[in-house]
Design a protein around this motif. Sequence first.
Motif: not given
Length: 275
Positions: A48-59
Amino acid sequence: MSQSSTEDPTLDAAPSGVDTSVPHSARVYDWWLGGKDNFAVDRQMGAALVAAIPTLRDMAAENRRFVHRAARYLVAEAGVRQFLDIGTGIPTRPNLHDVAQAIAPETRVVYVDNDPIVLAHARALMDSTPQGRSEYIHADLREPGGILADDALRATLDLDRPVALTLIAVLMLLRDSDDPAGIIRTLADALPSGSYLAITHPTQDFNPAEMDAAVAAATHGGMTLVPRARDEVERLFLGWDLVEPGLVPVMAWQPETPPSDPTAAYYWAGLARKP
């Protein structure tokens, strides 16, 4: 209410005390980094958080890189030989002590987290060099006095000598009513001159719409996420001297290669010295 094993096939593998009906930040972070110590509820929240911020894993990966760069600076350039890392998360090689002890084997590290999953992996966090020492304390950042009074901390760290206090992507889990600045003051007051404070903190400054969507997703899933603006994060360093380049986007803090867009990871990062 806890899920049944048919709803979550990993439930039977959960250590005692782990509630797999609610997400935990350490396990969500583990999923972002490609780890396996997470449960369905954590993956749902992470997605759900990745859906909000698609690059979250990179962050999340950028936060790990900051830890490594800051550790190398602290040991190799600042001469620090003691670390107190609160909000440790599930072990991910190389851990903080791996990086620090590769430069100075005598370095001592105390890790702190409140997730039973992290406790279950504490042995990996305590895999120290013979010359140094690494310990784990199962405790909550909201109770800094208990952390400082813990026998394992007192046996591992000499609080008369400089300590690097690292708070990486953890203060976002504290609401303003938890008084994060007061918690930092309690910890800082116990540390001598020459100690250091490292913080990374998510912010809405770089992309308000995506961060607002992430906060809404976290709230809906029952997890606290409090992004803070630059001036709010800067106040957490009050009384400490920021190391160059100051409080900057996490990708811009002494990078090995200058990023083309340092604001691509929505975190402020800083390292400061106690006068």
